[in-house]
Design a protein around this motif. Sequence first.
Motif, mmCIF file in Angstrom:
data_model
loop_
_atom_site.group_PDB
_atom_site.id
_atom_site.type_symbol
_atom_site.label_atom_id
_atom_site.label_comp_id
_atom_site.label_asym_id
_atom_site.label_seq_id
_atom_site.Cartn_x
_atom_site.Cartn_y
_atom_site.Cartn_z
ATOM 1 N N GLN A 60 -22.290 -27.894 -45.986
ATOM 2 C CA GLN A 60 -21.348 -28.511 -45.042
ATOM 3 C C GLN A 60 -21.962 -28.582 -43.654
ATOM 4 O O GLN A 60 -22.643 -27.645 -43.219
ATOM 5 C CB GLN A 60 -20.060 -27.692 -44.979
ATOM 6 N N GLY A 61 -21.684 -29.679 -42.957
ATOM 7 C CA GLY A 61 -22.166 -29.837 -41.588
ATOM 8 C C GLY A 61 -21.134 -30.576 -40.749
ATOM 9 O O GLY A 61 -20.364 -31.381 -41.268
ATOM 10 N N VAL A 62 -21.134 -30.282 -39.462
ATOM 11 C CA VAL A 62 -20.136 -30.862 -38.559
ATOM 12 C C VAL A 62 -20.853 -31.706 -37.509
ATOM 13 O O VAL A 62 -21.936 -31.326 -37.033
ATOM 14 C CB VAL A 62 -19.321 -29.742 -37.875
ATOM 15 N N ALA A 63 -20.245 -32.819 -37.144
ATOM 16 C CA ALA A 63 -20.815 -33.657 -36.083
ATOM 17 C C ALA A 63 -20.522 -33.027 -34.727
ATOM 18 O O ALA A 63 -19.441 -32.466 -34.529
ATOM 19 C CB ALA A 63 -20.204 -35.048 -36.156
ATOM 20 N N PRO A 64 -21.462 -33.123 -33.778
ATOM 21 C CA PRO A 64 -21.182 -32.605 -32.438
ATOM 22 C C PRO A 64 -20.090 -33.432 -31.742
ATOM 23 O O PRO A 64 -19.782 -34.544 -32.159
ATOM 24 C CB PRO A 64 -22.517 -32.767 -31.703
ATOM 25 N N LEU A 76 -25.979 -36.983 -37.705
ATOM 26 C CA LEU A 76 -26.187 -35.600 -37.261
ATOM 27 C C LEU A 76 -25.489 -34.601 -38.183
ATOM 28 O O LEU A 76 -26.029 -33.537 -38.494
ATOM 29 C CB LEU A 76 -25.706 -35.428 -35.818
ATOM 30 N N LYS A 78 -24.847 -35.076 -41.288
ATOM 31 C CA LYS A 78 -25.572 -35.061 -42.561
ATOM 32 C C LYS A 78 -26.787 -34.137 -42.473
ATOM 33 O O LYS A 78 -27.077 -33.374 -43.401
ATOM 34 C CB LYS A 78 -26.010 -36.481 -42.928
ATOM 35 N N ARG A 79 -27.490 -34.218 -41.340
ATOM 36 C CA ARG A 79 -28.665 -33.361 -41.155
ATOM 37 C C ARG A 79 -28.264 -31.885 -41.222
ATOM 38 O O ARG A 79 -28.940 -31.072 -41.844
ATOM 39 C CB ARG A 79 -29.282 -33.692 -39.803
ATOM 40 N N ALA A 80 -27.146 -31.557 -40.577
ATOM 41 C CA ALA A 80 -26.673 -30.165 -40.588
ATOM 42 C C ALA A 80 -26.258 -29.737 -41.999
ATOM 43 O O ALA A 80 -26.521 -28.608 -42.422
ATOM 44 C CB ALA A 80 -25.506 -30.013 -39.620
ATOM 45 N N VAL A 82 -27.430 -30.905 -44.822
ATOM 46 C CA VAL A 82 -28.640 -30.736 -45.645
ATOM 47 C C VAL A 82 -29.242 -29.352 -45.398
ATOM 48 O O VAL A 82 -29.630 -28.645 -46.339
ATOM 49 C CB VAL A 82 -29.669 -31.853 -45.332
ATOM 50 N N ALA A 83 -29.290 -28.957 -44.132
ATOM 51 C CA ALA A 83 -29.835 -27.626 -43.806
ATOM 52 C C ALA A 83 -28.994 -26.533 -44.458
ATOM 53 O O ALA A 83 -29.544 -25.545 -44.975
ATOM 54 C CB ALA A 83 -29.878 -27.437 -42.299
ATOM 55 N N TYR A 86 -29.787 -26.450 -48.170
ATOM 56 C CA TYR A 86 -31.085 -25.800 -48.384
ATOM 57 C C TYR A 86 -30.949 -24.280 -48.266
ATOM 58 O O TYR A 86 -31.554 -23.529 -49.021
ATOM 59 C CB TYR A 86 -32.119 -26.309 -47.368
ATOM 60 N N ARG A 87 -30.174 -23.868 -47.295
ATOM 61 C CA ARG A 87 -29.964 -22.429 -47.098
ATOM 62 C C ARG A 87 -29.278 -21.808 -48.315
ATOM 63 O O ARG A 87 -29.674 -20.723 -48.786
ATOM 64 C CB ARG A 87 -29.105 -22.229 -45.839
ATOM 65 N N VAL A 122 -38.336 -24.316 -50.015
ATOM 66 C CA VAL A 122 -37.572 -25.081 -51.012
ATOM 67 C C VAL A 122 -38.221 -26.458 -51.181
ATOM 68 O O VAL A 122 -38.440 -27.173 -50.203
ATOM 69 C CB VAL A 122 -36.100 -25.237 -50.581
ATOM 70 N N TYR B 36 -36.259 -28.808 -37.570
ATOM 71 C CA TYR B 36 -34.945 -28.977 -36.954
ATOM 72 C C TYR B 36 -34.099 -27.733 -37.111
ATOM 73 O O TYR B 36 -34.252 -26.973 -38.055
ATOM 74 C CB TYR B 36 -34.250 -30.259 -37.399
ATOM 75 N N VAL B 38 -30.259 -25.931 -36.904
ATOM 76 C CA VAL B 38 -28.801 -26.097 -37.000
ATOM 77 C C VAL B 38 -28.150 -24.798 -36.574
ATOM 78 O O VAL B 38 -28.481 -23.734 -37.096
ATOM 79 C CB VAL B 38 -28.390 -26.465 -38.440
ATOM 80 N N ALA B 41 -23.381 -24.795 -37.900
ATOM 81 C CA ALA B 41 -23.102 -26.027 -38.646
ATOM 82 C C ALA B 41 -23.249 -27.298 -37.822
ATOM 83 O O ALA B 41 -22.818 -28.369 -38.251
ATOM 84 C CB ALA B 41 -21.724 -25.981 -39.301
ATOM 85 N N ILE B 42 -23.839 -27.188 -36.620
ATOM 86 C CA ILE B 42 -24.064 -28.378 -35.790
ATOM 87 C C ILE B 42 -25.557 -28.496 -35.495
ATOM 88 O O ILE B 42 -26.206 -27.498 -35.147
ATOM 89 C CB ILE B 42 -23.269 -28.298 -34.465
ATOM 90 N N LEU B 43 -26.081 -29.719 -35.636
ATOM 91 C CA LEU B 43 -27.505 -29.932 -35.360
ATOM 92 C C LEU B 43 -27.795 -29.626 -33.896
ATOM 93 O O LEU B 43 -27.155 -30.164 -32.992
ATOM 94 C CB LEU B 43 -27.883 -31.384 -35.670
ATOM 95 N N GLY B 94 -41.042 -30.517 -49.421
ATOM 96 C CA GLY B 94 -40.740 -29.083 -49.356
ATOM 97 C C GLY B 94 -40.653 -28.606 -47.928
ATOM 98 O O GLY B 94 -41.517 -28.928 -47.107
ATOM 99 N N LEU B 95 -39.592 -27.875 -47.637
ATOM 100 C CA LEU B 95 -39.379 -27.359 -46.284
ATOM 101 C C LEU B 95 -39.203 -25.849 -46.342
ATOM 102 O O LEU B 95 -38.658 -25.312 -47.308
ATOM 103 C CB LEU B 95 -38.120 -27.986 -45.662
ATOM 104 N N VAL B 97 -37.278 -22.684 -45.165
ATOM 105 C CA VAL B 97 -35.926 -22.399 -44.679
ATOM 106 C C VAL B 97 -35.917 -21.017 -44.038
ATOM 107 O O VAL B 97 -36.356 -20.039 -44.654
ATOM 108 C CB VAL B 97 -34.900 -22.420 -45.837
ATOM 109 N N THR B 112 -29.976 -21.901 -38.628
ATOM 110 C CA THR B 112 -30.837 -22.259 -39.751
ATOM 111 C C THR B 112 -31.938 -23.180 -39.225
ATOM 112 O O THR B 112 -31.640 -24.162 -38.542
ATOM 113 C CB THR B 112 -30.039 -22.991 -40.848
ATOM 114 N N LEU B 114 -35.185 -25.482 -40.439
ATOM 115 C CA LEU B 114 -35.955 -26.079 -41.531
ATOM 116 C C LEU B 114 -37.265 -26.606 -40.951
ATOM 117 O O LEU B 114 -37.239 -27.339 -39.956
ATOM 118 C CB LEU B 114 -35.182 -27.213 -42.202
#
Lengths: 152, 136
Positions: A60-64, A76, A78-80, A82-83, A86-87, A122, B36, B38, B41-43, B94-95, B97, B112, B114
């Motif tokens: 899950q990720g939230v937009a700023p 943004l 989506k990027r969060a 994905v991270a 992965y975690r 990963v 990047y 995070v 939960a925010i980039l 591959g990244l 983490v 987090t 990556l």
Amino acid sequence: MKYSMLLAALLSASTIMAANEMAQPEVITTTQPSMMQVSDSKKEYLLTEKKDVRISVTGQGVAPMNTVSPAQAYALAKRAAVADAYRLIAEKIKGVRVDGQDLVKNMMVQRSTVRTSVDAMVRNANIIETTFKDGLCEIEMEIMLSHSQFAH
Amino acid sequence: MRNRDGNYAFSLSICSLILTNSLVLDASEYLISYRYTVQDAILYSEKLQVAHAMKKCEGKAQKPLILESYADNDLQKTLLANSNEFIDYIHTLGLHVRHRSLTTDFQNKSTTVLTLKTTCFKVDFNDNSAIIAPIK
């Protein structure tokens, strides 16, 4: 004669069932990490030569708040997400280091601290589905683990 | 009076030095790293770094990616123009983490990161495309 035919039928049925079991990879699904750990303690997943393990997670990720367009917010978030996915995969495969510290004074808890950390590499994780609603992006991701990847 | 022919040998040596360097430094190999972060939960931040390889990379080119390239053999501009495709491609390579979370009195903060460690890529520019392949 009747019993031998019945035995033969039973044997063939059990062989077919075993073959089906071997063909399908084992699936582990994760949405909430804390709940997942509780449920996983009941069953142990083993990676064998004939059985692949598929790990599926939902990040899950939230937009700023300060985005200039919905498209930017989506990208943004989506990027969060994905991270986060992965975690979750790294947590499942490699495990989590947990350090806890409670400070008790006069029989009362003054401060409670829990630190967790994950370090992993990963590769070959695939995004299955992406949803974006009300500023929250959810990504379903999966990874296939086979015995040959680790047999060196 | 100073002899003009005296500079000929010097110019020749400079030219040969430049030619040798251009042959040794393979212009089609680049070093790329990506990271990047995070937070909660925010980039929080994102960084893509591209540089020419100063020495030849060892290994074989792996699974290539083909990108549209309108910039004049400029990899940085090409990657920025196709950032989504390239970042999706990086994920398949591959990244690493690195996750840290701190829960104090039931309030959680997490970070987090990556990272794609610095990787050598072979890049071939054609008319309107660039073929990028990691060397491993």
